[in-house]
Design an enzyme around this catalytic site. Structure first.
Site, PDB file in Angstrom:
ATOM      1  N   SER A  27       1.652  -5.635   3.000  1.00  0.00           N
ATOM      2  CA  SER A  27       2.305  -5.804   1.725  1.00  0.00           C
ATOM      3  C   SER A  27       1.396  -6.310   0.610  1.00  0.00           C
ATOM      4  O   SER A  27       1.767  -6.233  -0.546  1.00  0.00           O
ATOM      5  CB  SER A  27       3.476  -6.775   1.878  1.00  0.00           C
ATOM      6  N   SER A  52      -0.161  -8.130   6.821  1.00  0.00           N
ATOM      7  CA  SER A  52      -0.207  -7.794   5.392  1.00  0.00           C
ATOM      8  C   SER A  52      -1.489  -8.154   4.646  1.00  0.00           C
ATOM      9  O   SER A  52      -1.632  -7.793   3.484  1.00  0.00           O
ATOM     10  CB  SER A  52       0.969  -8.435   4.659  1.00  0.00           C
ATOM     11  N   LYS A 103      -1.702 -13.096  -4.972  1.00  0.00           N
ATOM     12  CA  LYS A 103      -0.505 -12.321  -4.619  1.00  0.00           C
ATOM     13  C   LYS A 103       0.733 -12.964  -5.236  1.00  0.00           C
ATOM     14  O   LYS A 103       0.884 -14.191  -5.216  1.00  0.00           O
ATOM     15  CB  LYS A 103      -0.373 -12.258  -3.091  1.00  0.00           C
TER      16      LYS A 103
END
Ligand code: GLN
Length: 523
Positions: free
Chosen positions: A177, A201, A102
Site C-alpha cells: 500500500s 506494504s 506516507k
C-alpha cells in the site's frame, strides 16, 4: 516524466555529506525537489500546502506520488537548518535531507487522509512519534504520499484519490500500500521515504520500484500517530535507494516509545557498526516454501543469481523449511481484516473527518461509513466482522491465531541453524494498472512471501536483486526484489546481509524503464 538534475540523483548519505560540507544548502536541496514535484507529479503548486490534482485531472505521465506537499513548512525547516549549521550547531547525520511521509502518519498542520474520503479535510493536531523523531533528526518532510485506502492493498489503486504510477513504467503499479512513498523515492521526488508495512506494504512496493525497503522488528517503530489498520502487525519503516540510507533512516526513527503500548522495551542494536562486515562464514537459509509455483520465471532467475552471489561472498547457503509458511496468507487475511474491522469502527462521523447528515445518529453513522469507505475497505470490514462474530470466532480468528503461533515457532526453529533467511519479495514484477483490480484473490497473492515475517514480527527487508522482463511484454526490464529476514531484534544482521548482497549486485540505481525518469548531470 521530465529530466532531473544531478542533485536529485544523489542518495541520502551522499546528499547529507554534501550538505555537511556546505557545498549545498538545505534550502537549495528543498527547492530543487519542490520544483521537480511541481513540474512532474500532478500537484497544484499553490499556497502553503500543495494538493494533488483531482484524480480525473491527472495525466498518464504524472506519477501522483504525493497527496499533499508541505512546501512552506519544508522551506522554513530548511532555512532553520541552514541557520543552525551556519551558527556552528551540531546537526544529525541526515540533517537537511528531504523525505516523503506516507499519509497514514500524522504531522501537525498537514492533512492526513489515509487515502480515504473518510478523513478528507482532517488536519491532525499532533505529530506521530516517527514524525517527531524525523524533525529531531533534521530530516525535512516534503509531503504526504498516496496509499491504498487505510493501507489495504498491494497496488495503490485502492486510493480514493487515484492510483500512483511506477517510475520504471508509468503504465504499471508501484505496488502498495505504500506506493506513493516508493514512487517518490524511485521517481526522484524524494531521496528517502517512510512507509508502513502490515503484511508487505513496504517490501513489495520497494521490490516493484527497485528500492530498498525495510519492515523493522514489530514494536521497534512507534505506532503513536500511525492510523491503525491491524495493530498487531502495523510497523513503519524506511524506503531508500541504498541499504546504508535505509539503515540510517531506521536508526534515527526507531527505538522504545512509552506512548505506544506495544513498543518493545530496551535498547535497539546499532545498525551501522557492522553494516559492511560482509557475509563470509554466515549461514543463510533459503526458504523452501517461498519459491516455485506462482513465482514468475524472471523472479526466480534473479533470486537464483542472488544466491550465487551470497555463496561467492563466502556465505553457506542451506535450504530451510518453514512448514506452516504456506498457511500464512489465509491466516493473515483473517487476522488483518479482523483487527481492521475493530479499528475502523471509530470512523463514525461524530468527531472528525467526513459526516453525512441524517435524521438519527445511527443513520448518520451508516450514511457516513457508506460514503466514506471504498469497496476494499468495506470488504475487509465485512470479512473481519464475520470472523470475529460469535459462533465463528473459534473457527476463523482463533484458528488463524494458532497458525500465526506455529509460523513464529517455525522461524524460531529455523534461526537456531541459520543467521538469516532469504526469499523473493514478491512473486511478480510490477503488473499493469487495472490488471488485478477485479480479482481480490489475485491481489492478495502478492503478499505470499511477505506475510510470514509479518505474522512472526521479525525484521524483513527487500533490496533490488536485478531486472526481469514482465511476462506480458517483450523487452521490458523491471526490478525484482530479494527479501532478507532476520531473528527478532536482529535488524542489524538483516542490514548487514543486505549490504553485502547490494555491493555484489551492481543494480542500476535509477529507473531505466520505458517512460522512466532521465537524469541530466548539471550540478
Ligand atoms: N497487501 C496487504 C494487504 O492488503 C498488506 C498491506 C499492508 O502491509 N499494509 O493487506
Amino acid at each position: 516524466m521530465v529530466a532531473a538534475t544531478g542533485l536529485l540523483g544523489l542518495n541520502a548519505t551522499a546528499l547529507a555529506a554534501r550538505l555537511a560540507a556546505r557545498e549545498v544548502s538545505a534550502r537549495e536541496v528543498i527547492d530543487v525537489y519542490l520544483d521537480r514535484i511541481a513540474a512532474v507529479d500532478g500537484v497544484v503548486a499553490e499556497g502553503e500546502v500543495w494538493s494533488a490534482k483531482p484524480a480525473g485531472e491527472l495525466t498518464p505521465d504524472e506519477p501522483h506520488a504525493y497527496l499533499a506537499v508541505t512546501a512552506a513548512a519544508a522551506r522554513a525547516h530548511a532555512d532553520d537548518i541552514d541557520a543552525r549549521r551556519a551558527a556552528g550547531h551540531t546537526l544529525g547525520p541526515l540533517a537537511g535531507v528531504p523525505l516523503a511521509l506516507k499519509d497514514v502518519l500524522t504531522m501537525r498542520g498537514a492533512p492526513t487522509t489515509c487515502g480515504s474520503r473518510m478523513l478528507e479535510g482532517w488536519v491532525p493536531p499532533y505529530d506521530a512519534t516517527v514524525t517527531e523523531r524525523l524533525r529531531a533528526a533534521d530530516v525535512i518532510v516534503l509531503g504526504k504520499t498516496n496509499m491504498d485506502e487505510f493501507a489495504m492493498g498491494s497496488s495503490t489503486e485502492n486510493s480514493a484519490f487515484g492510483a500512483t504510477r511506477n517510475p520504471w513504467d508509468l503504465d504499471r503499479v508501484p505496488g502498495g500500500s505504500s506506493g506513493g512513498s516508493a514512487t517518490a523515492v524511485a521517481g526522484l521526488l524524494a531521496p528517502l521515504a517512510i512507509g508502513t508495512d502490515t503484511g508487505g506494504s513496504i517490501r513489495q512496493p520497494a521490490a516493484l520500484t527497485g528500492l530498498v525497503g525495510a519492515k523493522p522488528t514489530y514494536g521497534t517503530m512507534s505506532r503513536y500517530g500511525l492510523v491503525a489498520f491491524a495493530s498487531s502487525l502495523d510497523q513503519a519503516g524506511p524506503f531508500a535507494r541504498s541499504v546504508e540510507d535505509a539503515a540510517r533512516l531506521q536508526s534515527v526513527t526507531w527505538g522504545h516509545d512509552p506512548r505506544d503500548a506495544t513498543s518493545v522495551p530496551g535498547e535497539v542494536p546499532d545498525l551501522l557498526a557492522h553494516l559492511t562486515d560482509g557475509v563470509d562464514g554466515m549461514r543463510i537459509g533459503v526458504v523452501r516454501e517461498l519459491q516455485g509455483e506462482g513465482y514468475e520465471p524472471g523472479v526466480e532467475a534473479v533470486f537464483a543469481a542472488a544466491l550465487d552471489r551470497l555463496s561467492d561472498l563466502g556465505a553457506d547457503i542451506v535450504e530451510v523449511s518453514l512448514p506452516h509458511a504456506g498457511y500464512g496468507l489465509p491466516a493473515y487475511y483473517l487476522i488483518a481484516p479482523s483487527e481492521a474491522s475493530s479499528n475502523l469502527a471509530r470512523f463514525d462521523g461524530v468527531r472528525y473527518g467526513l459526516r453525512v447528515d441524517a435524521a438519527t445518529a445511527e443513520e448518520m453513522n451508516a450514511a457516513t461509513r457508506a460514503a466514506g469507505f471504498g469497496p476494499e475497505v468495506k470488504r475487509r470490514i465485512m470479512i473481519g466482522t464475520h470472523a470475529l462474530s460469535s459462533g465463528y470466532f473459534d473457527a476463523y480468528y482463533l484458528q488463524a491465531s494458532k497458525v500465526r503461533s506455529l509460523i513464529a515457532e517455525d522461524f524460531r526453529t529455523a534461526f537456531t541453524g541459520v543467521d538469516a533467511l532469504v526469499s523473493p519479495t514478491s512473486p511478480s514484477v510490477a503488473f499493469r494498472l487495472g490488471d488485478k483490480t477485479a480479482d481480490p484473490i489475485a491481489m492478495y497473492l502478492n503478499d505470499v512471501a511477505t506475510v510470514p515475517a509479518s505474522l512472526a514480527g521479525i525484521p524483513a527487508l527487500s533490496l533490488p536483486g536485478g531486472l526481469a522482463a514482465a511476462p506480458d511484454q517483450e523487452g521490458s526490464a523491471l526490478p525484482v526484489g530479494v527479501q532478507v529476514m532476520a531473528p527478532l531484534k536482529r535488524d542489524d544482521v538483516m542490514y548487514r546481509v543486505a549490504h553485502a548482497l547490494e555491493q555484489a549486485t551492481g543494480f542500476p540505481a535509477l529507473p531505466t524503464g520505458q517512460r522512466a525518469v532521465t537524469i541530466e548531470e548539471d550540478s
